[in-house]
Design a protein around this motif. Sequence first.
Motif, PDB file in Angstrom:
ATOM      1  N   GLY A  75       1.863   6.700  -3.511  1.00 13.66           N
ATOM      2  CA  GLY A  75       0.888   5.796  -2.770  1.00 13.66           C
ATOM      3  C   GLY A  75       1.407   4.449  -2.717  1.00 13.66           C
ATOM      4  N   ASP A  76       0.718   3.612  -2.096  1.00 15.23           N
ATOM      5  CA  ASP A  76       1.233   2.300  -1.600  1.00 15.23           C
ATOM      6  C   ASP A  76      -0.087   1.300  -1.658  1.00 15.23           C
ATOM      7  N   LEU A  77       0.424   0.260  -1.989  1.00 15.76           N
ATOM      8  CA  LEU A  77      -0.723  -1.033  -2.084  1.00 15.76           C
ATOM      9  C   LEU A  77      -0.730  -1.860  -0.865  1.00 15.76           C
ATOM     10  N   ASP A  78      -1.841  -2.039  -0.386  1.00 11.78           N
ATOM     11  CA  ASP A  78      -2.017  -2.862   0.830  1.00 11.78           C
ATOM     12  C   ASP A  78      -3.103  -3.933   0.576  1.00 11.78           C
ATOM     13  N   PHE A  79      -2.497  -5.390   0.771  1.00 15.93           N
ATOM     14  CA  PHE A  79      -3.508  -6.493   0.443  1.00 15.93           C
ATOM     15  C   PHE A  79      -3.839  -6.981   1.750  1.00 15.93           C
ATOM     16  N   GLY A  80      -3.598  -6.294   3.105  1.00 16.61           N
ATOM     17  CA  GLY A  80      -4.258  -6.782   4.217  1.00 16.61           C
ATOM     18  C   GLY A  80      -3.317  -7.893   4.645  1.00 16.61           C
ATOM     19  N   SER A  81      -4.097  -8.544   5.642  1.00 17.62           N
ATOM     20  CA  SER A  81      -3.829  -9.867   6.192  1.00 17.62           C
ATOM     21  C   SER A  81      -4.519 -11.056   5.874  1.00 17.62           C
ATOM     22  N   PRO A  82      -4.573 -11.675   4.627  1.00 24.69           N
ATOM     23  CA  PRO A  82      -5.204 -12.715   4.189  1.00 24.69           C
ATOM     24  C   PRO A  82      -4.721 -13.851   5.212  1.00 24.69           C
ATOM     25  N   THR A  83      -5.585 -14.881   5.209  1.00 20.86           N
ATOM     26  CA  THR A  83      -5.314 -16.231   5.918  1.00 20.86           C
ATOM     27  C   THR A  83      -4.571 -17.086   4.734  1.00 20.86           C
ATOM     28  N   LEU A  84      -3.771 -18.162   5.072  1.00 21.25           N
ATOM     29  CA  LEU A  84      -3.095 -18.993   4.067  1.00 21.25           C
ATOM     30  C   LEU A  84      -4.350 -19.744   3.140  1.00 21.25           C
ATOM     31  N   GLU A  85      -5.324 -19.894   3.449  1.00 20.21           N
ATOM     32  CA  GLU A  85      -6.475 -20.219   2.856  1.00 20.21           C
ATOM     33  C   GLU A  85      -6.957 -19.164   1.743  1.00 20.21           C
ATOM     34  N   GLN A  86      -7.148 -17.999   2.304  1.00 24.38           N
ATOM     35  CA  GLN A  86      -7.437 -17.018   1.382  1.00 24.38           C
ATOM     36  C   GLN A  86      -6.460 -16.681   0.069  1.00 24.38           C
ATOM     37  N   ILE A  87      -5.490 -17.217   0.301  1.00 21.04           N
ATOM     38  CA  ILE A  87      -4.470 -16.699  -1.009  1.00 21.04           C
ATOM     39  C   ILE A  87      -4.697 -17.573  -2.204  1.00 21.04           C
ATOM     40  N   ASN A  88      -5.694 -18.629  -2.152  1.00 19.62           N
ATOM     41  CA  ASN A  88      -6.193 -18.970  -3.430  1.00 19.62           C
ATOM     42  C   ASN A  88      -6.656 -18.096  -4.276  1.00 19.62           C
ATOM     43  N   GLU A  89      -7.355 -16.857  -3.881  1.00 19.83           N
ATOM     44  CA  GLU A  89      -8.134 -16.272  -4.742  1.00 19.83           C
ATOM     45  C   GLU A  89      -7.311 -14.850  -4.871  1.00 19.83           C
ATOM     46  N   PRO A  90      -7.588 -14.106  -5.688  1.00 21.17           N
ATOM     47  CA  PRO A  90      -7.127 -12.893  -5.988  1.00 21.17           C
ATOM     48  C   PRO A  90      -7.391 -11.915  -4.731  1.00 21.17           C
ATOM     49  N   LEU A  91      -6.289 -11.334  -4.555  1.00 16.51           N
ATOM     50  CA  LEU A  91      -6.251 -10.283  -3.226  1.00 16.51           C
ATOM     51  C   LEU A  91      -6.539  -8.843  -3.667  1.00 16.51           C
ATOM     52  N   LYS A  92      -7.543  -8.105  -3.263  1.00 17.47           N
ATOM     53  CA  LYS A  92      -7.602  -6.729  -3.769  1.00 17.47           C
ATOM     54  C   LYS A  92      -7.089  -5.734  -2.803  1.00 17.47           C
ATOM     55  N   SER A  93      -6.231  -4.783  -3.290  1.00 21.70           N
ATOM     56  CA  SER A  93      -5.542  -3.933  -2.508  1.00 21.70           C
ATOM     57  C   SER A  93      -6.605  -2.814  -2.092  1.00 21.70           C
ATOM     58  N   SER A  94      -6.382  -2.373  -0.720  1.00 26.10           N
ATOM     59  CA  SER A  94      -7.185  -1.162  -0.295  1.00 26.10           C
ATOM     60  C   SER A  94      -6.531   0.048  -0.513  1.00 26.10           C
ATOM     61  N   GLY A  95      -5.389   0.246  -0.996  1.00 21.04           N
ATOM     62  CA  GLY A  95      -4.506   1.441  -1.263  1.00 21.04           C
ATOM     63  C   GLY A  95      -4.729   1.716  -2.948  1.00 21.04           C
ATOM     64  N   GLN A  96      -4.136   2.781  -3.178  1.00 19.68           N
ATOM     65  CA  GLN A  96      -4.342   3.133  -4.655  1.00 19.68           C
ATOM     66  C   GLN A  96      -2.727   4.039  -4.844  1.00 19.68           C
ATOM     67  N   LEU A  97      -2.267   3.908  -6.107  1.00 18.48           N
ATOM     68  CA  LEU A  97      -1.105   4.358  -6.999  1.00 18.48           C
ATOM     69  C   LEU A  97      -1.573   5.638  -7.668  1.00 18.48           C
ATOM     70  N   THR A  98      -1.044   6.614  -7.591  1.00 17.18           N
ATOM     71  CA  THR A  98      -1.461   7.671  -8.502  1.00 17.18           C
ATOM     72  C   THR A  98       0.152   8.074  -9.629  1.00 17.18           C
ATOM     73  N   LEU A  99      -0.128   7.797 -10.763  1.00 19.01           N
ATOM     74  CA  LEU A  99       0.698   7.668 -11.584  1.00 19.01           C
ATOM     75  C   LEU A  99       0.768   9.069 -12.491  1.00 19.01           C
ATOM     76  N   THR A 100       1.847   9.588 -12.617  1.00 19.00           N
ATOM     77  CA  THR A 100       1.891  10.790 -13.739  1.00 19.00           C
ATOM     78  C   THR A 100       2.964  10.580 -14.516  1.00 19.00           C
ATOM     79  N   ALA A 101       2.778  10.780 -15.925  1.00 15.57           N
ATOM     80  CA  ALA A 101       3.881  10.404 -16.903  1.00 15.57           C
ATOM     81  C   ALA A 101       3.991  11.276 -17.941  1.00 15.57           C
ATOM     82  N   MET A 102       4.926  11.514 -18.484  1.00 13.20           N
ATOM     83  CA  MET A 102       5.399  12.423 -19.893  1.00 13.20           C
ATOM     84  C   MET A 102       6.160  11.363 -20.870  1.00 13.20           C
ATOM     85  N   ILE A 103       5.589  10.696 -21.759  1.00 14.56           N
ATOM     86  CA  ILE A 103       6.091   9.774 -22.410  1.00 14.56           C
ATOM     87  C   ILE A 103       6.308  10.283 -24.051  1.00 14.56           C
ATOM     88  N   THR A 104       7.636  10.571 -24.447  1.00 20.14           N
ATOM     89  CA  THR A 104       7.978  11.101 -25.555  1.00 20.14           C
ATOM     90  C   THR A 104       7.570  10.039 -26.844  1.00 20.14           C
TER      91      THR A 104
END
Length: 525
Positions: free
Chosen positions: A399-428
């Motif tokens: 998967g990938d993360l896409d934070f869209g196309s914020p304006t320079l004014e909008q980067i003062n606030e946290p940007l939420k991704s519209s994508g997602q990551l699927t993580l599969t792990a085996m940890i000893t």
Amino acid sequence: MKSAKNKLKIVLGLIAVVVTLIKLPPDPLKAASYDTAILTDYGIPATVTQVLLDNSSYADGTTPSEHGETPATFTIADLQRLTTVSLAQRTKNADGSFSSAPDQTVATWVAGLKSGVDYNVEDGAYLQNTTALVEGENGSLVTKEITIYGAKATLSFNFLMQIIASATSATTVDLTGLTSQVVDTTLVEKLLCLFQTDRLSALQTLILAQNNFTSTVFYKAASTIFSTSAEQNITSLDLSDNNMDFKMESFSYADFPIVAKLTNLDLGGNDVTLVEGWLANALQKIVDKEGTSDLGEANLDTKDWNTVNTMLTIINSNSGELKMNDTTVNNLFLASATSTGSYPIVNKKAVATYLDQLNLETVNELLKNPSIANDSELTGKLTDKKSELTGSNAITVTGDLDFGSPTLEQINEPLKSSGQLTLTAMITSGSQLQAEISPWVGQRGGSTFNGTLTIPGFTGYWAETPVNSSAAVLYNNSSNSTVKFTTDLVGVKLVIPTEQQANVQSQNYQATVTWTISTVPENAS
């Protein structure tokens, strides 16, 4: 006419109020001369009766205490309308089930009783507990005396057992902790066997937990507390936390009638070492009916052929649920794998059921067994389990993360991704999962900035975690086993620190998240 109707409504309303304040009389067709007797008439303390009033219930779930009953008003006829009779502290859980604990008032009273004065456990005492001798025209509830070998006596504990066994509407009887303070375990057996289970025609659940009921050798058990009648349908028996050990000297080989219709047997908290006699019969009947048995604290003697053979036969039954701890499971499976035909070999269903509990030694021995080696499906499952137990750390992220196309004014606030990551792990065991993010690089060049990703929490593994250019630990496997999981990371946020915002230009940026699993340094805290 209008005025008359109003008066009629008022009269009816008053009648309704009066009716709710009148206690319903006993059914005249079933009325007996003891119906109006109260428990204190039989020497049972008011404090003990109060426990019953607070913890027993009618069909609608309300208690006698909630109906205003007191030890001075609660009669045997009232008791016969209860669907749950309890001398334990009962607490209703969020899921609607109940938890029980010994009531100290009741337990202290029982522990202080005197033989021959408050109770009698001679052989003749058990003969007096039949329905005819208890509830008959000249029965003990009528005469308020119990006749044993020709001698009449008022025995408060014997009466308590007779009265509870007269609760004809009871589907549940909860005697948790009744004898928990009685030190003499032989006496515990004899006292509990004064309860004549087969008299309660509606009974479905019998709870005898936490009673110091360590042994089942008393010969009266099969005909008293573990007896049933043809019309009864007792499906649940709780013997948990009784310090039972089921050793040869404390184990009854009698066949207890109560096991005939059981679908649930709770022996949790008991050190079960042998599975023979009534217990073997019970476990087999329960799995045949796809029921549940709990042997969670069992420490089975794998040198006892009958025990091992019985247990392997049961777990190969392909039905029901038999709860056992890891040690017991592995000991049984090892016995199966290493025997030269003396024990049944575990089948596919058994392996699938207990696969998560198997350790490496057991898996290796099973793979060596010729019967399993010739079964590709079983071999496959066990080989996968071996890889899990011995395999190296592994991680896959898609998967990938896409934070869209914020304006320079909008980067003062946290940007939420519209994508997602699927993580599969085996940890000893002894390894940890880390993540870090590279600087964000402008696709036209000439501009970079550092940002922080906020990774959502994953219940049971990590809380919400900030990830930046320094590796952040998300999960540390401090257990003794390999951990496997798959999770979707949705709603990842990007925070651009104030001091980095001046580096942001109007162009596309990309960054890389690096996920690693590594051994925890020995000096790590």
